[in-house]
Scaffold this active site. Structure first.
Site, PDB file in Angstrom:
ATOM      1  N   HIS A  58      -7.180  -4.600  10.500  1.00 54.43           N
ATOM      2  CA  HIS A  58      -6.994  -4.527   9.045  1.00 54.43           C
ATOM      3  C   HIS A  58      -5.659  -5.113   8.601  1.00 54.43           C
ATOM      4  O   HIS A  58      -4.693  -5.128   9.359  1.00 54.43           O
ATOM      5  CB  HIS A  58      -7.169  -3.094   8.513  1.00 54.43           C
ATOM      6  CG  HIS A  58      -6.078  -2.129   8.864  1.00 54.43           C
ATOM      7  ND1 HIS A  58      -6.327  -0.858   9.311  1.00 54.43           N
ATOM      8  CD2 HIS A  58      -4.726  -2.224   8.798  1.00 54.43           C
ATOM      9  CE1 HIS A  58      -5.200  -0.220   9.507  1.00 54.43           C
ATOM     10  NE2 HIS A  58      -4.206  -1.025   9.208  1.00 54.43           N
TER      11      HIS A  58
ATOM     12  N   ASP B 113       0.821  -1.218   0.000  1.00 54.07           N
ATOM     13  CA  ASP B 113       0.000   0.000   0.000  1.00 54.07           C
ATOM     14  C   ASP B 113       0.854   1.267   0.000  1.00 54.07           C
ATOM     15  O   ASP B 113       2.081   1.206   0.167  1.00 54.07           O
ATOM     16  CB  ASP B 113      -0.963  -0.012   1.199  1.00 54.07           C
ATOM     17  CG  ASP B 113      -0.289  -0.393   2.516  1.00 54.07           C
ATOM     18  OD1 ASP B 113       0.951  -0.413   2.570  1.00 54.07           O
ATOM     19  OD2 ASP B 113      -1.010  -0.674   3.486  1.00 54.07           O
TER      20      ASP B 113
ATOM     21  N   ASP C   2      -7.502  -2.139  14.354  1.00 48.63           N
ATOM     22  CA  ASP C   2      -8.895  -2.495  14.022  1.00 48.63           C
ATOM     23  C   ASP C   2      -8.963  -3.797  13.219  1.00 48.63           C
ATOM     24  O   ASP C   2     -10.001  -4.139  12.649  1.00 48.63           O
ATOM     25  CB  ASP C   2      -9.585  -1.353  13.258  1.00 48.63           C
ATOM     26  CG  ASP C   2      -8.951  -1.050  11.902  1.00 48.63           C
ATOM     27  OD1 ASP C   2      -7.963  -1.725  11.528  1.00 48.63           O
ATOM     28  OD2 ASP C   2      -9.432  -0.131  11.209  1.00 48.63           O
TER      29      ASP C   2
ATOM     30  N   GLU D 284      -9.674  -1.640   5.437  1.00 51.11           N
ATOM     31  CA  GLU D 284     -10.368  -1.257   6.656  1.00 51.11           C
ATOM     32  C   GLU D 284     -11.630  -2.103   6.846  1.00 51.11           C
ATOM     33  O   GLU D 284     -12.087  -2.764   5.904  1.00 51.11           O
ATOM     34  CB  GLU D 284     -10.735   0.231   6.572  1.00 51.11           C
ATOM     35  CG  GLU D 284      -9.538   1.163   6.473  1.00 51.11           C
ATOM     36  CD  GLU D 284      -8.756   1.284   7.778  1.00 51.11           C
ATOM     37  OE1 GLU D 284      -8.745   0.345   8.605  1.00 51.11           O
ATOM     38  OE2 GLU D 284      -8.139   2.343   7.972  1.00 51.11           O
TER      39      GLU D 284
HETATM   40  C1  GLP Z   1      -0.720   0.607   8.468  1.00 50.95           C
HETATM   41  C2  GLP Z   1      -0.289  -0.286   7.309  1.00 50.95           C
HETATM   42  C3  GLP Z   1      -0.429  -1.751   7.657  1.00 50.95           C
HETATM   43  C4  GLP Z   1       0.237  -2.041   8.997  1.00 50.95           C
HETATM   44  C5  GLP Z   1      -0.409  -1.183  10.074  1.00 50.95           C
HETATM   45  C6  GLP Z   1       0.173  -1.436  11.447  1.00 50.95           C
HETATM   46  O1  GLP Z   1      -2.089   0.696   8.580  1.00 50.95           O
HETATM   47  N1  GLP Z   1      -1.057  -0.009   6.142  1.00 50.95           N
HETATM   48  O2  GLP Z   1       0.150  -2.537   6.631  1.00 50.95           O
HETATM   49  O3  GLP Z   1       0.110  -3.400   9.300  1.00 50.95           O
HETATM   50  O4  GLP Z   1      -0.192   0.175   9.724  1.00 50.95           O
HETATM   51  O5  GLP Z   1       1.334  -0.696  11.641  1.00 50.95           O
HETATM   52  P1  GLP Z   1       2.332  -0.911  12.821  1.00 50.95           P
HETATM   53  O6  GLP Z   1       3.149  -2.097  12.469  1.00 50.95           O
HETATM   54  O7  GLP Z   1       3.177   0.340  12.861  1.00 50.95           O
HETATM   55  O8  GLP Z   1       1.535  -1.118  14.054  1.00 50.95           O
END
Ligand code: GLP
Length: 260
Positions: free
Chosen positions: A138, A67, A136, A143
């Site tokens: 995802h 993404d 959440d 989402e």
């Molecule tokens: C963002 C990314 C996800 C990732 C999430 C959690 O939303 N799009 O791919 O898994 O953050 O991030 P973190 O690893 O910093 O908790």
């Protein structure tokens, strides 16, 4: 789904890195699906170490990132392009032309998303997709409410995701509201999924994803539909799993199983 529980973040990162390295050792031209966020940083550090100290070779590897934020240029400090360059690509030998990351600045998102999906197919599909999880539930930026058959597309981020990610920006109003993301359906087509989670802030989402019903409200629960998904956790992220002792039992006994 296989659940591997490690005491600490470092052990979790190393175990996941071994998994990825095994894929590369059997298929040096593997297609890797990359994730951003703070969670996979230790995994990337370990892969870099394996490259520098043990000769793990990425020269034939192709990568596709999950993404990117809409509106951020590749040079922007918080863009996922920049994250990947700074934390991984600059330290390993993946040819530049083999690196694919969704564009946050294309003038035609629809056409870009279709092209991205096509490129994944043309490169033979993703062999192993690395994933984190949002609080959440995802995966990527899928989402709650995202179709479990969704494809790469533009998504509006949930308020909770914007709040979670505000820590990386100067102020909450700087966090982009839209992102371009691989869909859940795109992710499920990868041959192998490796999801990592650490810390107690992820414990509820992990319990719902691993043990709850499969639902578009927790897009990580779609991993239950995949034939080869492994979830790597640290102790804190595993604390709300009802079947925690069972996973530890399997983890302990499985290496002794008769060879296939
Ligand atoms: C963002 C990314 C996800 C990732 C999430 C959690 O939303 N799009 O791919 O898994 O953050 O991030 P973190 O690893 O910093 O908790």
């Amino acid at each position: 789904m296989e659940v591997i529980i490690c005491e600490e973040y470092e052990a979790m990162s190393k175990a996941a890195a071994r998994d990825i390295a095994n894929v590369l050792n059997t298929k040096p031209n593997a297609v890797l699906g990359m994730a951003t966020g703070s969670t996979p940083l230790g995994l990337y550090q370990e892969l870099v170490r394996l490259h520098k100290e043990e000769g793990l070779d990425f020269s034939q590897v192709t990568t596709f990132n999950l993404d990117e934020y809409v509106g951020l240029s590749p040079q922007h400090e918080q863009s996922y392009h920049r994250f990947m360059h700074d934390n991984f690509f600059s330290a390993v030998n993946i040819p530049r032309q083999n690196i694919y990351i969704p564009s946050g600045t294309t003038s035609n998102y629809q056409a870009f998303c279709e092209w991205y999906e096509r490129r994944i197919m043309e490169c033979g599909g993703i062999d192993v997709q690395i994933l984190g999880i949002g609080s959440d539930g995802h995966i990527a930026f899928n989402e709650p409410g995202s179709s479990l058959q969704s494809r790469t597309r533009l998504k509006t981020l949930a308020k909770s995701t914007i709040d979670d990610n505000a820590r990386f920006f100067d102020k909450a109003s700087d966090v982009p509201i839209y992102a371009i993301t691989m869909g859940v359906g795109t992710i499920l087509e990868s041959r192998k999924l490796v999801l990592l989670a650490n810390g107690s802030s992820k414990a509820k989402a992990i319990a719902e994803a691993v043990e709850g019903p499969v639902t578009s409200m927790i897009t990580a629960s779609a991993l239950q539909l995949h034939p080869m998904a492994t979830v790597y956790l640290d102790a804190a992220a595993s604390e709300q799993l009802k079947m925690r002792d069972y996973y530890l039992w399997i983890q302990d006994k499985k290496p002794g199983a008769p060879a296939l």
